[in-house]
Design a protein around this motif. Structure first.
Motif, mmCIF file in Angstrom:
data_model
loop_
_atom_site.group_PDB
_atom_site.id
_atom_site.type_symbol
_atom_site.label_atom_id
_atom_site.label_comp_id
_atom_site.label_asym_id
_atom_site.label_seq_id
_atom_site.Cartn_x
_atom_site.Cartn_y
_atom_site.Cartn_z
ATOM 1 N N LEU B 58 0.684 -1.176 0.051
ATOM 2 C CA LEU B 58 -0.193 0.031 -0.141
ATOM 3 C C LEU B 58 0.726 0.997 -0.027
ATOM 4 N N ARG B 59 0.475 2.286 -1.128
ATOM 5 C CA ARG B 59 1.451 3.373 -1.189
ATOM 6 C C ARG B 59 1.296 4.804 0.097
ATOM 7 N N HIS B 60 1.678 4.573 0.656
ATOM 8 C CA HIS B 60 1.246 6.684 1.156
ATOM 9 C C HIS B 60 1.636 7.444 -0.382
ATOM 10 N N SER B 61 0.451 8.111 -0.463
ATOM 11 C CA SER B 61 1.253 9.826 -1.797
ATOM 12 C C SER B 61 2.452 10.694 -0.668
ATOM 13 N N ILE B 62 1.750 10.615 0.414
ATOM 14 C CA ILE B 62 3.498 11.944 1.114
ATOM 15 C C ILE B 62 3.178 10.641 2.300
ATOM 16 N N ASN B 63 4.714 11.271 2.818
ATOM 17 C CA ASN B 63 4.956 10.729 3.577
ATOM 18 C C ASN B 63 4.208 11.042 5.320
ATOM 19 N N ARG B 64 3.410 9.997 6.015
ATOM 20 C CA ARG B 64 2.559 10.241 7.003
ATOM 21 C C ARG B 64 3.808 9.901 8.588
ATOM 22 N N GLY B 65 4.433 9.072 8.109
ATOM 23 C CA GLY B 65 4.550 8.478 9.589
ATOM 24 C C GLY B 65 4.789 6.699 9.746
ATOM 25 N N GLN B 66 5.254 6.547 11.230
ATOM 26 C CA GLN B 66 5.038 5.054 10.896
ATOM 27 C C GLN B 66 3.905 4.299 11.968
ATOM 28 N N GLY B 67 3.519 5.779 12.630
ATOM 29 C CA GLY B 67 1.951 5.097 13.512
ATOM 30 C C GLY B 67 1.298 5.188 12.525
ATOM 31 N N ALA B 68 0.927 5.979 11.159
ATOM 32 C CA ALA B 68 -0.334 6.648 10.108
ATOM 33 C C ALA B 68 0.103 5.348 9.718
ATOM 34 N N SER B 69 1.261 4.485 9.010
ATOM 35 C CA SER B 69 1.454 3.272 7.956
ATOM 36 C C SER B 69 0.797 2.071 8.971
ATOM 37 N N LEU B 70 1.264 2.126 10.013
ATOM 38 C CA LEU B 70 0.993 1.066 10.876
ATOM 39 C C LEU B 70 -0.591 0.816 11.118
ATOM 40 N N GLN B 71 -1.306 2.130 11.338
ATOM 41 C CA GLN B 71 -2.864 1.438 10.591
ATOM 42 C C GLN B 71 -3.556 1.076 9.757
ATOM 43 N N THR B 72 -2.983 2.273 8.674
ATOM 44 C CA THR B 72 -3.088 1.769 7.092
ATOM 45 C C THR B 72 -3.202 0.236 6.893
ATOM 46 N N ALA B 73 -2.018 0.027 7.450
ATOM 47 C CA ALA B 73 -1.762 -1.367 7.113
ATOM 48 C C ALA B 73 -2.457 -2.513 8.215
ATOM 49 N N ILE B 74 -3.441 -2.426 9.153
ATOM 50 C CA ILE B 74 -4.384 -2.791 10.564
ATOM 51 C C ILE B 74 -5.723 -2.455 9.570
ATOM 52 N N ASP B 75 -5.920 -1.252 9.171
ATOM 53 C CA ASP B 75 -6.682 -1.566 8.264
ATOM 54 C C ASP B 75 -7.346 -2.062 7.559
ATOM 55 N N PHE B 76 -6.178 -2.603 6.782
ATOM 56 C CA PHE B 76 -6.798 -2.869 5.382
ATOM 57 C C PHE B 76 -6.459 -4.895 5.809
ATOM 58 N N ALA B 77 -6.312 -4.498 6.916
ATOM 59 C CA ALA B 77 -5.556 -5.816 7.419
ATOM 60 C C ALA B 77 -7.169 -7.197 7.763
ATOM 61 N N LEU B 78 -7.723 -6.038 8.924
ATOM 62 C CA LEU B 78 -8.700 -6.049 9.386
ATOM 63 C C LEU B 78 -9.886 -6.102 8.192
ATOM 64 N N GLY B 79 -9.975 -5.269 7.299
ATOM 65 C CA GLY B 79 -10.426 -5.489 6.577
ATOM 66 C C GLY B 79 -10.201 -6.758 4.552
ATOM 67 N N HIS B 80 -9.734 -7.349 5.636
ATOM 68 C CA HIS B 80 -9.124 -8.561 4.170
ATOM 69 C C HIS B 80 -9.347 -10.510 5.693
ATOM 70 N N GLY B 81 -10.385 -9.753 6.652
ATOM 71 C CA GLY B 81 -10.824 -11.077 7.320
ATOM 72 C C GLY B 81 -9.083 -11.681 8.033
ATOM 73 N N ALA B 82 -8.330 -10.792 8.585
ATOM 74 C CA ALA B 82 -7.236 -10.921 9.743
ATOM 75 C C ALA B 82 -7.944 -11.625 11.009
ATOM 76 N N THR B 83 -7.644 -12.120 11.728
ATOM 77 C CA THR B 83 -8.156 -12.646 12.078
ATOM 78 C C THR B 83 -7.067 -12.332 14.137
ATOM 79 N N TYR B 84 -5.380 -12.513 13.338
ATOM 80 C CA TYR B 84 -4.243 -12.001 14.155
ATOM 81 C C TYR B 84 -3.751 -11.439 13.160
ATOM 82 N N ILE B 85 -2.745 -10.201 13.624
ATOM 83 C CA ILE B 85 -1.999 -9.196 13.621
ATOM 84 C C ILE B 85 -1.043 -8.795 13.985
#
Lengths: 120, 228
Positions: B58-85
């Motif tokens: 997943l690409r952030h078009s501009i730099n938002r930081g590590q915390g923002a990036s992790l939340q993006t990835a977590i949102d994506f994972a939860l949206g795809h049925g993750a049970t453990y992250i």
């Protein structure tokens, strides 16, 4: 009137009037606040004793002290206001960037997709 | 207890890690977990390197930081049925071999979060000043959150999907690690620590989090307390 008063007072009054006219023509209400601030500024420059009298009423003593206190409160309030706005903008920008990123995932090579999307 | 690998999502935030992200992702692929890398506005080939190694990018078009990036990835994972992250660092400091034990611990202890601890495990080549700074951060965290942790700002953690949904990272940059611990405390989540190994090497120390950033983290924590 001193030279300073001759230049500054009409200038401040003109800005105040412009803000009022803009507001009357359907501008934002903040224009009224700006007009009042410029009007107060014009009055304070035209009649410095007025500030002194206000300071006396407020039991502050000197007019200069009243201005200093007023300025301190103003700076603090605007600092907090802008920090708050900055935080809001930061969060909104992050949400926007996140939304864009999630909407366009780049998938791995085809032979690895099975694992990635099997849980969908 | 065996956890289906498809239920596990490894989330990685990466910024200008083209030279290392491929190796990091490759170390995770043999386990069969889902791996998602957020390229946080890199100017190099981080995204392509991660994708070629087998990660969803997943690409952030501009730099938002590590915390923002992790939340993006977590949102994506939860949206795809993750049970453990599992959150994992991009620079190769963490070891994939630690993850199965952390997941096992998460399940068997019925915990919400498992926090990796380098001080229960090993911190190889850790500079002395970094060790002391982290110890000070641990003390600060204990005082402010009440959590009796032995490590803080360790990027290796395992969370259940339920916990990940409840925790919303709002700190875009490095302060997210402290924010996460505050969330665990405030939401009264069950957490446990697990010994992990963290390898420090020249490149990661040169590029990674600098000790001076501790002041930035502290300032952010204070600001977030004032304005949220």
């Amino acid at each position: 009137m001193t030279t300073f008063q001759t230049i500054v007072v009409p200038f401040a009054l003109a800005i105040s009037l412009t803000e009022i006219v803009r507001w009357l023509r359907g501008g934002r209400r903040i224009g009224v606040l700006k007009a009042i601030v410029w009007l107060c500024f014009a009055c304070a420059v035209f009649e410095p004793d007025m500030v002194q009298q206000l300071a006396g009423i407020a039991n502050i003593g000197r007019g200069a002290d009243l201005l200093l206190y007023g300025l301190t409160v103003f700076v603090l309030l605007t600092t907090f206001y802008f920090l708050n706005q900055f935080e809001l903008n930061r969060r909104q920008m992050t949400l926007l960037v996140r939304e864009l990123a999630i909407s366009k995932p780049q998938l791995p090579d085809s032979n690895k997709i099975d694992v990635m999307y099997a849980s969908k | 207890m065996s956890i289906p690998v498809k239920d596990v999502w490894i989330v990685i935030a990466a910024l200008n890690e083209a030279t290392r992200i491929g190796k990091t992702v490759s170390s995770l692929m043999p386990y069969g977990w889902n791996v998602v890398v957020v390229d946080d506005g890199s100017s190099d080939q981080t995204a392509e390197a991660a994708r070629q190694a087998g990660a969803v990018v997943l690409r952030h078009s501009i730099n938002r930081g590590q915390g923002a990036s992790l939340q993006t990835a977590i949102d994506f994972a939860l949206g795809h049925g993750a049970t453990y992250i599992v959150t994992f660092d991009a620079d190769g400091q963490h070891q994939a071999v630690d993850i199965p034990a952390m997941l096992e611990s998460l399940v068997t202890n019925r915990a919400d979060v498992v926090l990796g601890s380098r001080f229960l495990g090993e911190a190889i080549n850790i500079p002395a000043h970094r060790r002391w700074l982290l110890k000070a951060a641990v003390l600060f965290t204990r005082l402010t959150t009440g959590l009796q942790v032995t490590d803080t700002h360790n990027g290796l953690r395992a969370l259940t999907a339920g916990a990940a949904r409840r925790i919303e990272i709002e700190e875009d940059r490095m302060a997210h690690a402290s924010e996460l611990l505050h969330c665990i405390s405030n939401l009264r989540m069950k957490y446990i620590e697990h010994p992990v190994t963290v390898h420090y090497h020249r490149e990661t120390l040169a590029k990674g989090q600098r000790s001076s950033e501790a002041w930035g983290v502290l300032t952010r924590l204070l600001i977030s307390r004032l304005f949220t």
